[in-house]
Design a protein around this motif. Structure first.
Motif, PDB file in Angstrom:
ATOM      1  N   ASN A   1       0.780  -1.235   0.000  1.00 31.26           N
ATOM      2  CA  ASN A   1       0.000   0.000   0.000  1.00 31.26           C
ATOM      3  C   ASN A   1       0.814   1.288   0.000  1.00 31.26           C
ATOM      4  N   ILE A   2       2.103   1.260   0.313  1.00 27.37           N
ATOM      5  CA  ILE A   2       2.895   2.481   0.215  1.00 27.37           C
ATOM      6  C   ILE A   2       3.415   2.633  -1.216  1.00 27.37           C
ATOM      7  N   ASP A   3       3.372   3.856  -1.739  1.00 30.20           N
ATOM      8  CA  ASP A   3       3.830   4.144  -3.096  1.00 30.20           C
ATOM      9  C   ASP A   3       5.337   3.872  -3.180  1.00 30.20           C
ATOM     10  N   PRO A   4       5.779   2.935  -4.045  1.00 27.85           N
ATOM     11  CA  PRO A   4       7.204   2.611  -4.091  1.00 27.85           C
ATOM     12  C   PRO A   4       8.070   3.756  -4.608  1.00 27.85           C
ATOM     13  N   ALA A   5       7.501   4.616  -5.439  1.00 23.57           N
ATOM     14  CA  ALA A   5       8.281   5.730  -5.991  1.00 23.57           C
ATOM     15  C   ALA A   5       8.210   6.945  -5.082  1.00 23.57           C
ATOM     16  N   ALA A   6       7.022   7.558  -4.991  1.00 28.15           N
ATOM     17  CA  ALA A   6       6.881   8.775  -4.190  1.00 28.15           C
ATOM     18  C   ALA A   6       7.007   8.496  -2.700  1.00 28.15           C
ATOM     19  N   GLY A   7       6.554   7.337  -2.261  1.00 28.95           N
ATOM     20  CA  GLY A   7       6.550   7.053  -0.839  1.00 28.95           C
ATOM     21  C   GLY A   7       7.842   6.476  -0.306  1.00 28.95           C
TER      22      GLY A   7
END
Length: 335
Positions: free
Chosen positions: A277-283
């Motif tokens: 659920n965490i954004d791999p790029a932005a997060g």
């Protein structure tokens, strides 16, 4: 508690010391040992060494054979080209200009020199090197993903609009190959098989439930019959597909960052372990350790048990080491 014990306990519904960490690492893993994506995808020894190093250095609880989507495609006769710093490519898929299913050979996962065998060899080498410390994740393409690999994405999506019978026949061939490939990996030591079906997030819920979901369910049931668990990975927004996914019977569902975790839990219930659920790029790549930890803890607080830690998809190359360490930092289990 070993990683494998922790992983199995969560899936049984038991308490653990902290949540298992299941990030997907490919190019990042290769570069972590000074190699490159081309070597990672073409040589199972590089893939294994990369994953073992990352498990040691970051505290991952699962070793994975994920590398690229063209293992089965090669078995179907596709020519795969490698590049040092990018995903392998299949410039002219076997059915790019044809709907002749009879032209496809039957993929043999144990054929000498085949890319399917290289993945099976990765599982075998993990089994020999790891000695039962970690879960070993095999990997196959889902029916829609492999059909798109054989036909090209554009052609397959057009086929879904104007030739559903062909799509069904093609996906049936893909399911047959996937079952054989999954069995070869389980027989070699994989305790879990990942099913990647990213293109499914681009179709309507109606088409998914009529055409794709029943074939994914065949794969899930086959893997379970082999004695292994299933981790389903569909990149993108699967919100509209959740009712169909809830009936698949998967053990672990990866959830990308654009999907509301509360909605995912409500759809699949407490019998499915949610991950991601965490954004791999932005997060993750562009985030910072504190924000990453806060996002992971917030997701866990939202869905409760069973839960495993990961990003929505692959951790990008260039992600700061401190950020990946933050993602994999121990999250205490809460009963």
């Amino acid at each position: 508690m070993t990683s494998l014990e922790r992983y199995n306990a969560i899936l049984r519904g038991d308490s653990v010391d902290f949540l298992p960490r299941l990030p997907i690492l490919m190019q990042y893993a290769a570069e972590h040992i000074g190699s490159n994506y081309g070597a990672f995808a073409s040589d199972h020894r590089v893939l294994v060494e990369s994953n073992l190093a990352c498990a040691r250095d970051f505290g991952m609880d699962q070793l994975s054979v994920i590398s690229d989507p063209y293992r089965e495609t090669h078995g179907f006769g596709g020519a795969v080209h490698y590049v040092a710093d990018g995903v392998p490519r299949c410039p002219h898929p076997p059915l790019e200009a044809s709907k002749d299913l009879d032209s496809l050979p039957q993929p043999d996962p144990l054929a000498e020199g085949g890319r399917m065998l290289d993945r099976v060899e990765a599982v075998r080498l993990f089994k020999a090197r790891d000695r039962g410390e970690h879960s070993i994740l095999g990997w196959i393409e889902g029916p829609a993903a492999e059909a798109a690999d054989l036909r090209t994405v554009m052609n397959f999506l057009i086929d879904l609009m104007d030739d559903e019978p062909f799509c069904e026949a093609l996906m049936d061939r893909c399911v047959e190959a996937g079952i054989r490939f999954a069995k070869a990996q389980v027989d070699s030591g994989a305790d879990t098989v990942g099913i990647g079906d990213a293109i499914a997030s681009q179709v309507s819920p109606d088409q998914y439930e009529r055409l794709i979901q029943p074939r994914e369910k065949q794969l899930v049931e086959a893997v379970h019959s082999f004695g292994a668990r299933v981790r389903l990975h569909i990149c993108g927004n699967i919100s509209g597909l959740l009712p169909g996914i809830s009936a698949l019977g998967v053990d672990i569902l990866d959830v990308d960052h654009m999907v509301d975790m509360r909605r995912a839990r409500q759809a699949v219930g407490n019998g499915v372990t949610l991950c991601g659920n965490i954004d791999p790029a932005a997060g993750v790549a562009a985030g910072d350790p504190q924000s990453i930890r806060e996002t992971v803890l917030r997701a866990y607080e939202t869905v409760g048990n069973p839960f495993m830690v990961g990003a929505g998809c692959e951790i990008p190359s260039g992600t700061p080491t401190a950020n990946l360490r933050a993602l994999c930092g121990p999250v205490p289990w809460q009963g």
